[in-house]
Design an enzyme around this catalytic site. Structure first.
Site, PDB file in Angstrom:
ATOM      1  N   CYS A   1     -25.168  25.496  18.387  1.00  0.00           N
ATOM      2  CA  CYS A   1     -26.502  24.897  18.513  1.00  0.00           C
ATOM      3  C   CYS A   1     -26.455  23.504  17.884  1.00  0.00           C
ATOM      4  O   CYS A   1     -25.371  22.909  17.781  1.00  0.00           O
ATOM      5  CB  CYS A   1     -27.572  25.799  17.896  1.00  0.00           C
ATOM      6  SG  CYS A   1     -27.359  26.141  16.136  1.00  0.00           S
TER       7      CYS A   1
ATOM      8  N   CYS B   1     -29.855  27.896  12.473  1.00  0.00           N
ATOM      9  CA  CYS B   1     -30.863  28.816  13.032  1.00  0.00           C
ATOM     10  C   CYS B   1     -30.292  29.651  14.181  1.00  0.00           C
ATOM     11  O   CYS B   1     -29.949  30.825  14.006  1.00  0.00           O
ATOM     12  CB  CYS B   1     -32.097  28.048  13.521  1.00  0.00           C
ATOM     13  SG  CYS B   1     -32.973  27.147  12.218  1.00  0.00           S
ATOM     14  N   ARG B   2     -30.196  29.055  15.367  1.00  0.00           N
ATOM     15  CA  ARG B   2     -29.885  29.848  16.561  1.00  0.00           C
ATOM     16  C   ARG B   2     -28.459  30.383  16.597  1.00  0.00           C
ATOM     17  O   ARG B   2     -28.236  31.583  16.824  1.00  0.00           O
ATOM     18  CB  ARG B   2     -30.167  29.008  17.822  1.00  0.00           C
ATOM     19  CG  ARG B   2     -31.638  28.685  18.006  1.00  0.00           C
ATOM     20  CD  ARG B   2     -31.863  27.579  19.012  1.00  0.00           C
ATOM     21  NE  ARG B   2     -31.368  26.299  18.516  1.00  0.00           N
ATOM     22  CZ  ARG B   2     -31.368  25.166  19.192  1.00  0.00           C
ATOM     23  NH1 ARG B   2     -31.837  25.162  20.438  1.00  0.00           N
ATOM     24  NH2 ARG B   2     -30.915  24.053  18.657  1.00  0.00           N
ATOM     25  N   SER B   3     -27.481  29.508  16.381  1.00  0.00           N
ATOM     26  CA  SER B   3     -26.100  30.007  16.495  1.00  0.00           C
ATOM     27  C   SER B   3     -25.700  30.939  15.347  1.00  0.00           C
ATOM     28  O   SER B   3     -24.954  31.895  15.592  1.00  0.00           O
ATOM     29  CB  SER B   3     -25.099  28.859  16.684  1.00  0.00           C
ATOM     30  OG  SER B   3     -25.099  27.953  15.606  1.00  0.00           O
TER      31      SER B   3
ATOM     32  N   ASN C   1     -26.573  24.439  13.386  1.00  0.00           N
ATOM     33  CA  ASN C   1     -25.801  25.615  12.923  1.00  0.00           C
ATOM     34  C   ASN C   1     -26.462  26.286  11.710  1.00  0.00           C
ATOM     35  O   ASN C   1     -25.773  26.806  10.829  1.00  0.00           O
ATOM     36  CB  ASN C   1     -24.336  25.251  12.619  1.00  0.00           C
ATOM     37  CG  ASN C   1     -23.414  26.454  12.425  1.00  0.00           C
ATOM     38  OD1 ASN C   1     -22.436  26.379  11.688  1.00  0.00           O
ATOM     39  ND2 ASN C   1     -23.698  27.563  13.076  1.00  0.00           N
TER      40      ASN C   1
ATOM     41  N   ASP D   1     -35.474  25.646  20.215  1.00  0.00           N
ATOM     42  CA  ASP D   1     -35.176  25.293  18.829  1.00  0.00           C
ATOM     43  C   ASP D   1     -36.376  25.655  17.947  1.00  0.00           C
ATOM     44  O   ASP D   1     -37.462  25.114  18.124  1.00  0.00           O
ATOM     45  CB  ASP D   1     -34.909  23.780  18.783  1.00  0.00           C
ATOM     46  CG  ASP D   1     -34.551  23.290  17.401  1.00  0.00           C
ATOM     47  OD1 ASP D   1     -34.671  24.070  16.438  1.00  0.00           O
ATOM     48  OD2 ASP D   1     -34.152  22.119  17.293  1.00  0.00           O
TER      49      ASP D   1
HETATM   50  P1  4NP Z   1     -30.480  25.027  15.066  1.00  0.00           P
HETATM   51  O1  4NP Z   1     -31.890  24.450  14.545  1.00  0.00           O
HETATM   52  O2  4NP Z   1     -29.876  23.972  15.956  1.00  0.00           O
HETATM   53  O3  4NP Z   1     -30.870  26.252  15.802  1.00  0.00           O
HETATM   54  O4  4NP Z   1     -29.651  25.287  13.819  1.00  0.00           O
HETATM   55  C1  4NP Z   1     -32.012  23.187  13.951  1.00  0.00           C
HETATM   56  C2  4NP Z   1     -31.727  23.042  12.615  1.00  0.00           C
HETATM   57  C3  4NP Z   1     -31.886  21.808  12.014  1.00  0.00           C
HETATM   58  C4  4NP Z   1     -32.331  20.724  12.765  1.00  0.00           C
HETATM   59  C5  4NP Z   1     -32.607  20.876  14.106  1.00  0.00           C
HETATM   60  C6  4NP Z   1     -32.442  22.124  14.701  1.00  0.00           C
HETATM   61  N1  4NP Z   1     -32.522  19.465  12.135  1.00  0.00           N
HETATM   62  O5  4NP Z   1     -33.015  18.539  12.804  1.00  0.00           O
HETATM   63  O6  4NP Z   1     -32.199  19.309  10.960  1.00  0.00           O
END
Ligand code: 4NP
Length: 163
Positions: free
Chosen positions: A13, A18-20, A16, A131
């Protein structure tokens, strides 16, 4: 492939956190239930580097824990050379896919890069895992539902195509 093949997969993702990490945790849980954790090695990574070294977001951890799954991952950034380590790289949304495709410079990513939700029987044409980072708790629940129903389909695919 032979019956002692090891398959390596990576969920990717943006951050790294939340989703992954959730996909890694849910998939690892499935592998343990099926006794396949030595045959299929699971990892996750982000296309961005902001959270490298961090545990999963506390909200994602809480959602997973409420379903009996502990998220163990430490955030890392996906590097172009990582394609050679994996048999299957699963992008959580189109933007992640585009970043990976760019990194994979065509042939490296060839045949290894897929959208995670292309395995979701309920994707209804939307291949993005939304997201949840800037939203409320419902977003994390939604991610859990998508990941929870999709991981068994990915495992079936790996059993059919790789093991
Ligand atoms: P992820 O979510 O891609 O599912 O881990 C996010 C975590 C952090 C951010 C964006 C999406 N960020 O902008 O910091």
């Amino acid at each position: 492939m032979t019956s002692d093949t090891t398959v390596r997969i990576c969920f990717v993702c943006l951050g790294n956190i939340c989703r992954s990490p959730l996909a890694e945790g849910v998939f690892t849980d499935l592998l343990k239930q099926e006794g396949l954790e030595d045959r299929i090695l699971v990892d996750s990574a982000g296309t961005g580097n902001w959270h490298v070294g961090a545990r999963a977001d506390a909200r994602m951890q809480a959602t997973a824990r409420s379903r009996g799954i502990e998220l163990q991952s430490i955030a890392q950034q996906f590097e172009p050379g990582d394609f050679k380590h994996y048999d299957l790289v699963l992008a959580m949304d189109q933007s992640n896919h585009d970043s990976l495709e760019h990194m994979g410079s065509g042939r490296l990513a060839d045949g290894k890069l897929r959208m995670f939700r292309s395995f979701d029987p309920q994707h209804n044409g939307d291949l993005n895992v939304p997201d949840p980072y800037y939203g409320g708790d419902q977003g994390f629940e939604n991610v859990f539902e998508i990941v929870h129903r999709t991981c068994p389909q990915i495992l079936d695919h790996i059993k059919r195509e790789y093991l």
